[in-house]
Design a protein around this motif. Structure first.
Motif, mmCIF file in Angstrom:
data_model
loop_
_atom_site.group_PDB
_atom_site.id
_atom_site.type_symbol
_atom_site.label_atom_id
_atom_site.label_comp_id
_atom_site.label_asym_id
_atom_site.label_seq_id
_atom_site.Cartn_x
_atom_site.Cartn_y
_atom_site.Cartn_z
ATOM 1 N N PRO A 134 -11.662 -9.208 -2.499
ATOM 2 C CA PRO A 134 -10.212 -9.015 -2.503
ATOM 3 C C PRO A 134 -9.768 -7.594 -2.809
ATOM 4 N N LEU A 135 -10.586 -6.798 -3.498
ATOM 5 C CA LEU A 135 -10.127 -5.494 -3.973
ATOM 6 C C LEU A 135 -10.580 -4.311 -3.126
ATOM 7 N N PHE A 136 -11.632 -4.481 -2.322
ATOM 8 C CA PHE A 136 -12.188 -3.299 -1.660
ATOM 9 C C PHE A 136 -11.185 -2.640 -0.725
ATOM 10 N N ASN A 137 -10.226 -3.399 -0.217
ATOM 11 C CA ASN A 137 -9.270 -2.859 0.751
ATOM 12 C C ASN A 137 -7.837 -2.957 0.246
ATOM 13 N N TRP A 138 -7.673 -2.996 -1.055
ATOM 14 C CA TRP A 138 -6.360 -3.218 -1.637
ATOM 15 C C TRP A 138 -5.779 -1.964 -2.292
ATOM 16 N N ASP A 139 -6.460 -0.854 -2.113
ATOM 17 C CA ASP A 139 -5.972 0.380 -2.713
ATOM 18 C C ASP A 139 -4.890 0.995 -1.828
ATOM 19 N N SER A 140 -4.414 2.169 -2.215
ATOM 20 C CA SER A 140 -3.298 2.809 -1.514
ATOM 21 C C SER A 140 -3.785 3.970 -0.658
ATOM 22 N N ALA A 141 -2.928 4.422 0.222
ATOM 23 C CA ALA A 141 -3.270 5.548 1.085
ATOM 24 C C ALA A 141 -2.015 6.321 1.442
ATOM 25 N N ILE A 147 0.786 -1.229 0.000
ATOM 26 C CA ILE A 147 0.000 0.000 0.000
ATOM 27 C C ILE A 147 0.818 1.278 0.000
ATOM 28 N N ASN A 148 2.121 1.186 0.219
ATOM 29 C CA ASN A 148 2.862 2.449 0.377
ATOM 30 C C ASN A 148 3.494 2.992 -0.900
ATOM 31 N N ARG A 149 3.815 2.223 -1.844
ATOM 32 C CA ARG A 149 4.200 2.632 -3.203
ATOM 33 C C ARG A 149 4.939 3.968 -3.247
ATOM 34 N N ARG A 150 5.942 4.122 -2.401
ATOM 35 C CA ARG A 150 6.653 5.393 -2.297
ATOM 36 C C ARG A 150 7.319 5.798 -3.603
ATOM 37 N N ARG A 151 7.853 4.827 -4.304
ATOM 38 C CA ARG A 151 8.573 5.152 -5.529
ATOM 39 C C ARG A 151 7.639 5.793 -6.552
ATOM 40 N N THR A 190 -10.709 6.502 -12.651
ATOM 41 C CA THR A 190 -9.692 6.061 -13.618
ATOM 42 C C THR A 190 -8.340 5.807 -12.945
ATOM 43 N N ILE A 191 -8.343 5.623 -11.625
ATOM 44 C CA ILE A 191 -7.097 5.330 -10.914
ATOM 45 C C ILE A 191 -7.428 4.427 -9.723
ATOM 46 N N PHE A 192 -7.092 3.162 -9.823
ATOM 47 C CA PHE A 192 -7.483 2.211 -8.781
ATOM 48 C C PHE A 192 -6.905 2.572 -7.425
ATOM 49 N N ASP A 193 -5.615 2.883 -7.374
ATOM 50 C CA ASP A 193 -4.953 3.087 -6.089
ATOM 51 C C ASP A 193 -5.581 4.195 -5.254
ATOM 52 N N TYR A 194 -6.134 5.209 -5.905
ATOM 53 C CA TYR A 194 -6.673 6.347 -5.162
ATOM 54 C C TYR A 194 -8.102 6.678 -5.590
ATOM 55 N N ALA A 195 -8.847 5.653 -6.000
ATOM 56 C CA ALA A 195 -10.240 5.860 -6.400
ATOM 57 C C ALA A 195 -11.039 6.425 -5.232
ATOM 58 N N GLY A 196 -12.024 7.247 -5.553
ATOM 59 C CA GLY A 196 -12.904 7.773 -4.524
ATOM 60 C C GLY A 196 -12.332 8.900 -3.703
ATOM 61 N N SER A 229 -16.664 5.899 -7.001
ATOM 62 C CA SER A 229 -16.592 4.548 -7.563
ATOM 63 C C SER A 229 -16.055 3.546 -6.545
ATOM 64 N N PHE A 230 -16.337 2.271 -6.816
ATOM 65 C CA PHE A 230 -15.811 1.200 -5.975
ATOM 66 C C PHE A 230 -15.685 -0.074 -6.812
ATOM 67 N N PRO A 231 -14.830 -1.017 -6.376
ATOM 68 C CA PRO A 231 -14.660 -2.262 -7.126
ATOM 69 C C PRO A 231 -15.760 -3.265 -6.799
ATOM 70 N N ARG A 232 -16.444 -3.731 -7.816
ATOM 71 C CA ARG A 232 -17.455 -4.758 -7.638
ATOM 72 C C ARG A 232 -16.829 -6.138 -7.854
ATOM 73 N N PRO A 233 -17.507 -7.202 -7.421
ATOM 74 C CA PRO A 233 -16.992 -8.546 -7.691
ATOM 75 C C PRO A 233 -16.767 -8.744 -9.197
ATOM 76 N N GLY A 234 -15.606 -9.256 -9.534
ATOM 77 C CA GLY A 234 -15.288 -9.467 -10.949
ATOM 78 C C GLY A 234 -14.518 -8.344 -11.584
ATOM 79 N N THR A 235 -14.426 -7.199 -10.877
ATOM 80 C CA THR A 235 -13.627 -6.093 -11.427
ATOM 81 C C THR A 235 -12.151 -6.361 -11.174
ATOM 82 N N THR A 236 -11.325 -5.697 -11.969
ATOM 83 C CA THR A 236 -9.880 -5.772 -11.787
ATOM 84 C C THR A 236 -9.336 -4.359 -11.612
ATOM 85 N N LYS A 237 -8.105 -4.275 -11.144
ATOM 86 C CA LYS A 237 -7.461 -2.962 -11.032
ATOM 87 C C LYS A 237 -7.407 -2.268 -12.380
ATOM 88 N N SER A 238 -7.181 -3.049 -13.424
ATOM 89 C CA SER A 238 -7.053 -2.450 -14.756
ATOM 90 C C SER A 238 -8.374 -1.874 -15.254
#
Length: 459
Positions: free
Chosen positions: A202-209, A6-10, A432-438, A403-412
């Motif tokens: 699997p995706l609802f809590n996989w974004d970044s902060a 989740i930290n993706r500093r680079r 249009t950005i999974f890591d920081y959607a919403g 927006s939010f990820p529904r079952p069957g959605t992917t990050k892409s």
């Protein structure tokens, strides 16, 4: 097994270096302020994504026209001061206000003032209106965290189960436990903007902060937009009906007030507008884009601000969590007295109940919310002297909150929506950005990304 990373500093560091993220400031130099001198761009939507893109393009010399359907800038970022304190109609918090957060940088640039909202400063009540003791609160939070750990340890990223199915698989009894359902609603449904029945496990809590405790902007969140809009030709109350992006290497945008042409178009309208096909694209958007738009979730969070003559609650407690049925019904309240002198409680409806609340009249909403408050404070709860409410799901220019990820959605499904189409049309916005959607910072980052594409294309 999931690997959140989740930290993706680079990535954050390279983004900030590439965009000069606070390009709104005249103190920040532009490498080539005339690089786009003969280039024209239409930006559809004057939210933070659209204005961020427009500002950066203008500073590189482009002729930019922003078309906005609403009579004001900001989109889902708007502050109402009619109660004497800032009621944030849309985005209400800066999430993770670290030095890396683009929204925090924008707020700092206008001298914003903040108050940290402390999640630990809270009191919780059961269905009967009685306060939970510490042991019960600990049990509730442990159950919530246990489900999250179970998902992290056992679910692959492509697992198509919903969050509610994951709860059922882990501890079926949780689904009939009002207290545990409260925490999943007040914490998760509020955070993600969608019901647990509709969230991808699997995706609802996989974004970044970003780091840092969330803050409210006591000087008004929408102040950050003023520098972005400065010098931009923004045409308000211009409802875009079609975008033709294959006209002799130009784009033609039709509105209810006329036609506009440019070399490029950045379409930064909410996902709800795209889902409802409010804008006709010519030719149609590519099949993969249409599929992703269909697959992504788009929910609502309903806000109701009630101002009273006198407080009947503990004015030093920041949050009140109230277990309610149905799930999501006015189950979280923010106490304005912790950062202002106004006797205001801000109630929230989330998940699928938010969609119901949005369709209520303001009076129906107030009556519904007062029933919840009176279940706790009984006759101490009087009638509010002022009321403000949101109805994002029924707003024709948004049709939802985020927006939010529904079952069957992917990050892409999120990220690929931001890829240029025919090198003329670019979609932007928090969807249009999974890591920081919403988030506002996610939306802003996509606007900068879209502008960067045009700058690079013309360099």
């Amino acid at each position: 097994m999931l690997n959140r990373n989740i930290n993706r500093r680079r990535f954050i560091k390279s983004f900030l270096m590439a965009t000069g993220v606070i390009a709104v400031s005249s103190r920040i130099g532009i490498k080539n302020a005339h690089a786009l001198e003969n280039i024209s761009v239409i930006v559809v939507g004057a939210g933070i994504a659209g204005l961020g893109a427009a500002n950066m393009l203008r500073q590189h010399g482009a002729k930019v026209t922003v078309l906005e359907a609403k009579p004001h800038i900001g989109g889902r970022l708007l502050t109402d001061w009619s109660m004497g304190a800032p009621f944030e109609v849309g985005a209400g918090w800066i999430h993770g206000p670290s030095s890396d957060n683009p929204t925090k940088k924008l707020a700092d640039a206008v001298g914003a003032k903040y108050v940290v909202t402390d999640d630990e400063n809270a009191t919780y009540f059961d269905l009967e209106g009685y306060e939970y003791d510490e042991d019960e609160v600990e049990r509730i939070v442990d159950a919530w965290e246990g489900v999250l750990d179970h998902i992290d340890s056992n679910y692959e990223v492509n697992d198509q189960r919903s969050l509610v199915q994951a709860i059922k698989d882990y501890r079926p009894a949780y689904l009939s436990d009002p207290a545990i359902m409260w925490v999943f609603s007040a914490y998760t449904e509020f955070s993600k903007g969608g019901a647990i029945e509709k969230l991808s496990a699997p995706l609802f809590n996989w974004d970044s902060a970003f780091d840092g405790d969330d803050v409210v902007v006591t000087t008004g969140y929408d102040e950050i937009l003023k520098p972005l809009a400065d010098g931009i030709d923004v045409k308000l109350s211009h409802n875009v009906t079609s975008i033709n992006y294959q006209v002799d290497e130009h784009v033609v945008v039709q509105t209810d007030k006329g036609t506009f042409e440019a070399d490029y178009c950045i379409c930064a309208v909410p996902l709800g507008v795209l889902k409802a096909n409010k804008i006709k694209f010519q030719p149609d958007l590519p099949g993969s884009y249409k599929a992703s738009i269909e697959k992504l979730g788009f929910g609502s969070v309903t806000k109701l601000a009630l101002k009273f003559d006198e407080p009947f609650w503990d004015i030093e407690t920041q949050y009140f969590g109230i277990t309610t049925e149905p799930k999501g019904r006015w189950n979280y309240w923010l106490n304005y007295r912790t950062f202002s002198d106004e006797n205001i409680l801000l109630g929230l409806s989330v998940g699928d109940y938010a969609l119901e609340a949005d369709r209520m009249s303001d009076q129906e909403m107030v009556d519904d919310a007062l029933m919840v408050l009176r279940n706790v404070w009984e006759d101490e709860v009087g009638e509010p002297i002022e009321v403000l409410a949101t109805h994002w799901a029924t707003d024709p220019f948004t049709l939802g909150a985020y927006s939010f990820p529904r079952p069957g959605t992917t990050k892409s499904d999120f990220d690929d929506l931001g890829e240029p189409i025919e090198n003329r049309l670019i979609l932007a916005g928090e969807h249009t950005i999974f890591d920081y959607a919403g988030t506002t910072h996610g939306a802003y980052m996509t606007g900068i990304r879209a502008a960067e594409f045009i700058i690079d294309e013309e360099s």
